[in-house]
Design a protein around this motif. Structure first.
Motif, PDB file in Angstrom:
ATOM      1  N   TYR A 153       0.827  -1.198   0.000  1.00 55.48           N
ATOM      2  CA  TYR A 153       0.000   0.000   0.000  1.00 55.48           C
ATOM      3  C   TYR A 153       0.863   1.249   0.000  1.00 55.48           C
ATOM      4  O   TYR A 153       2.043   1.211   0.384  1.00 55.48           O
ATOM      5  CB  TYR A 153      -0.894   0.032   1.240  1.00 55.48           C
ATOM      6  N   LYS A 154       0.236   2.366  -0.390  1.00 54.73           N
ATOM      7  CA  LYS A 154       0.909   3.649  -0.238  1.00 54.73           C
ATOM      8  C   LYS A 154       1.027   3.996   1.246  1.00 54.73           C
ATOM      9  O   LYS A 154       0.317   3.451   2.084  1.00 54.73           O
ATOM     10  CB  LYS A 154       0.123   4.739  -0.968  1.00 54.73           C
ATOM     11  N   THR A 155       1.909   4.935   1.547  1.00 58.08           N
ATOM     12  CA  THR A 155       2.195   5.272   2.938  1.00 58.08           C
ATOM     13  C   THR A 155       0.951   5.720   3.689  1.00 58.08           C
ATOM     14  O   THR A 155       0.734   5.311   4.838  1.00 58.08           O
ATOM     15  CB  THR A 155       3.267   6.384   2.998  1.00 58.08           C
ATOM     16  N   LEU A 156       0.112   6.522   3.066  1.00 56.88           N
ATOM     17  CA  LEU A 156      -1.077   7.033   3.738  1.00 56.88           C
ATOM     18  C   LEU A 156      -2.005   5.901   4.156  1.00 56.88           C
ATOM     19  O   LEU A 156      -2.507   5.885   5.291  1.00 56.88           O
ATOM     20  CB  LEU A 156      -1.818   8.013   2.823  1.00 56.88           C
ATOM     21  N   LYS A 157      -2.229   4.954   3.277  1.00 56.60           N
ATOM     22  CA  LYS A 157      -3.127   3.850   3.616  1.00 56.60           C
ATOM     23  C   LYS A 157      -2.511   2.959   4.679  1.00 56.60           C
ATOM     24  O   LYS A 157      -3.226   2.424   5.542  1.00 56.60           O
ATOM     25  CB  LYS A 157      -3.463   3.037   2.367  1.00 56.60           C
ATOM     26  N   LYS A 158      -1.207   2.772   4.640  1.00 56.49           N
ATOM     27  CA  LYS A 158      -0.538   2.013   5.701  1.00 56.49           C
ATOM     28  C   LYS A 158      -0.755   2.674   7.053  1.00 56.49           C
ATOM     29  O   LYS A 158      -1.074   2.009   8.046  1.00 56.49           O
ATOM     30  CB  LYS A 158       0.962   1.907   5.412  1.00 56.49           C
ATOM     31  N   VAL A 159      -0.597   3.990   7.089  1.00 55.46           N
ATOM     32  CA  VAL A 159      -0.774   4.729   8.341  1.00 55.46           C
ATOM     33  C   VAL A 159      -2.206   4.595   8.849  1.00 55.46           C
ATOM     34  O   VAL A 159      -2.444   4.398  10.052  1.00 55.46           O
ATOM     35  CB  VAL A 159      -0.405   6.221   8.142  1.00 55.46           C
ATOM     36  N   ILE A 160      -3.176   4.682   7.942  1.00 50.85           N
ATOM     37  CA  ILE A 160      -4.588   4.578   8.333  1.00 50.85           C
ATOM     38  C   ILE A 160      -4.880   3.195   8.915  1.00 50.85           C
ATOM     39  O   ILE A 160      -5.533   3.062   9.965  1.00 50.85           O
ATOM     40  CB  ILE A 160      -5.508   4.858   7.121  1.00 50.85           C
ATOM     41  N   MET A 161      -4.383   2.148   8.264  1.00 46.55           N
ATOM     42  CA  MET A 161      -4.645   0.790   8.739  1.00 46.55           C
ATOM     43  C   MET A 161      -3.953   0.524  10.067  1.00 46.55           C
ATOM     44  O   MET A 161      -4.524  -0.105  10.971  1.00 46.55           O
ATOM     45  CB  MET A 161      -4.203  -0.227   7.691  1.00 46.55           C
ATOM     46  N   VAL A 162      -2.734   1.020  10.211  1.00 52.62           N
ATOM     47  CA  VAL A 162      -2.020   0.887  11.480  1.00 52.62           C
ATOM     48  C   VAL A 162      -2.756   1.635  12.586  1.00 52.62           C
ATOM     49  O   VAL A 162      -2.905   1.138  13.711  1.00 52.62           O
ATOM     50  CB  VAL A 162      -0.571   1.412  11.340  1.00 52.62           C
ATOM     51  N   PHE A 163      -3.237   2.829  12.269  1.00 51.44           N
ATOM     52  CA  PHE A 163      -3.943   3.643  13.263  1.00 51.44           C
ATOM     53  C   PHE A 163      -5.195   2.940  13.770  1.00 51.44           C
ATOM     54  O   PHE A 163      -5.417   2.826  14.984  1.00 51.44           O
ATOM     55  CB  PHE A 163      -4.304   4.994  12.651  1.00 51.44           C
ATOM     56  N   PHE A 164      -6.024   2.435  12.850  1.00 53.83           N
ATOM     57  CA  PHE A 164      -7.281   1.819  13.271  1.00 53.83           C
ATOM     58  C   PHE A 164      -7.044   0.539  14.056  1.00 53.83           C
ATOM     59  O   PHE A 164      -7.753   0.257  15.027  1.00 53.83           O
ATOM     60  CB  PHE A 164      -8.174   1.548  12.055  1.00 53.83           C
ATOM     61  N   PHE A 165      -6.039  -0.252  13.649  1.00 50.78           N
ATOM     62  CA  PHE A 165      -5.753  -1.452  14.438  1.00 50.78           C
ATOM     63  C   PHE A 165      -5.280  -1.084  15.840  1.00 50.78           C
ATOM     64  O   PHE A 165      -5.688  -1.700  16.823  1.00 50.78           O
ATOM     65  CB  PHE A 165      -4.680  -2.296  13.742  1.00 50.78           C
ATOM     66  N   SER A 166      -4.442  -0.078  15.930  1.00 54.07           N
ATOM     67  CA  SER A 166      -3.826   0.267  17.214  1.00 54.07           C
ATOM     68  C   SER A 166      -4.815   0.860  18.212  1.00 54.07           C
ATOM     69  O   SER A 166      -4.703   0.621  19.425  1.00 54.07           O
ATOM     70  CB  SER A 166      -2.664   1.247  16.993  1.00 54.07           C
ATOM     71  N   VAL A 167      -5.775   1.638  17.725  1.00 54.22           N
ATOM     72  CA  VAL A 167      -6.645   2.386  18.652  1.00 54.22           C
ATOM     73  C   VAL A 167      -7.959   1.679  18.955  1.00 54.22           C
ATOM     74  O   VAL A 167      -8.676   2.110  19.873  1.00 54.22           O
ATOM     75  CB  VAL A 167      -6.955   3.799  18.102  1.00 54.22           C
TER      76      VAL A 167
END
Length: 356
Positions: free
Chosen positions: A258-272
């Motif tokens: 994935y592009k960086t933005l989508k990686k960040v979004i997926m990481v964020f939702f899993f983490s929180v």
């Protein structure tokens, strides 16, 4: 002002209560109040706050660790060690479905606090888990078809070409065979590599969805509980669970490119999601009773659906896809190591069922 998710969950509880038979209001006293000697709201709150931060940190470490190991040659997605670690994480996810979520759903939907008919007359947990697995298969299949059609029509998901370096070089070479026209002759870019990349992206999205639903539910249960005797063990078990489940998801995200933005979004939702579930449970602790009929039905059905999704993803999209793939099929030695990793991950997570 309450967040939209809090309002949505409250509406869901109201809908469940509307379909709950009136006779459910006549329940044993222990189903209405918490009489456990370990129940202490004042002492439980600091433990819950510690749980929010510790689980958040463990989740971030788990899901981000595969994403930051590309610079380490031994952990590159093409290497054997990456496959073994991914199989270990898949074993964790499989055990989560079988040993944690499914038994919890059976306990909740067969509780003595629920009316004999229909909850004790029909195995709702198995039925909902089966439906969830079938629906997951439908989503998995249809999403792959939609992505494939977009790719074949020239619309590459994520806004960039999904071709390998070798294929790109082939495309450049074939430009010389275009005879001056606006096209080239030879194999189209993409092919099998494009299809494999699309599968990785669908797997990552569906797995993220299942984990997010499950994480909110377990966070809600922890946040609503005031039992200090069980919270400490739960925090340790959930940190272990979130870290290694995150490693499995992080490996899928890495393979999806994935592009960086989508990686960040997926990481964020899993983490929180788990910390959010805990915070939601704390906010609802005055009205939410974990042994009330409405709560038992709501959380029990959500757990059953999460179990079906996690079991399907672990067996079909993670383990089966890897073990039937060319890399593992080409090496019996690597298969044995991967099986050992699966058993180790599933066994370790199964032991955690004692505290979780």
């Amino acid at each position: 002002m309450a967040s939209p998710l809090v309002k949505l969950f409250s509406i869901f509880l109201i809908i469940i209560s509307l379909f709950t038979p009136p006779a459910l209001s006549v329940v044993p006293e222990e189903c209405q109040t918490e009489t456990n000697g370990c129940t202490n709201k004042e002492k439980a709150l600091p433990l819950k706050l510690i749980a929010i931060f510790s689980i958040l940190i463990a989740s971030v470490i788990g899901v981000c660790s595969p994403l930051f190991t590309r610079s380490i040659p031994a952990l590159h997605p093409d290497r054997n060690l990456f496959v073994i670690v991914k199989c270990f994480a898949a074993g964790i996810i499989l055990a989560t479905g079988f040993m944690h979520v499914l038994p919890d759903s059976f306990d909740m939907l067969s509780s003595s606090c629920l009316k004999e008919n229909p909850w004790h007359k029909f195995p709702f947990t198995g039925f909902v888990a089966m439906l969830s697995a079938i629906v997951t298969l439908m989503v998995d299949s249809m999403a792959t078809s939609i992505y494939s059609k977009k790719c074949s029509s020239g619309v590459i998901p994520e806004g960039g070409p999904a071709i390998g370096e070798g294929q790109h070089e082939m495309a450049v070479v074939n430009i010389g065979q275009s005879h001056g026209h606006g096209h080239y002759h030879g194999p189209k870019p993409g092919g099998n590599l494009d299809q494999q990349l699309l599968r990785y992206r669908v797997i990552a999205m569906v797995l993220e969805l299942g984990i997010v639903v499950h994480s909110v539910v377990i966070g809600l249960s922890l946040g609503a509980s005031n039992n200090t005797c069980t919270i400490r063990g739960l925090v340790a078990a959930l940190c272990f669970h979130q870290m290694f489940e995150g490693m499995g998801l992080g490996g899928c995200i890495l393979q999806a490119k994935y592009k960086t933005l989508k990686k960040v979004i997926m990481v964020f939702f899993f983490s929180v999601t788990t910390p959010f579930g805990i915070a939601l449970g704390i906010a609802m602790s005055k009205t939410y009773k974990e042994n009330s009929p409405t709560a038992l039905i709501t959380v029990g059905l959500l757990n059953a659906s999460s179990a079906g999704l996690l079991i399907y993803m672990a067996l079909v999209d993670l383990l089966s896809a890897d073990f039937m793939g060319p890399k593992l099929q080409g090496s019996i030695k690597l298969q044995i190591k991967s099986y050992a990793a699966v058993l180790l991950g599933a066994g370790g997570m199964s032991l955690m069922a004692k505290w979780a």
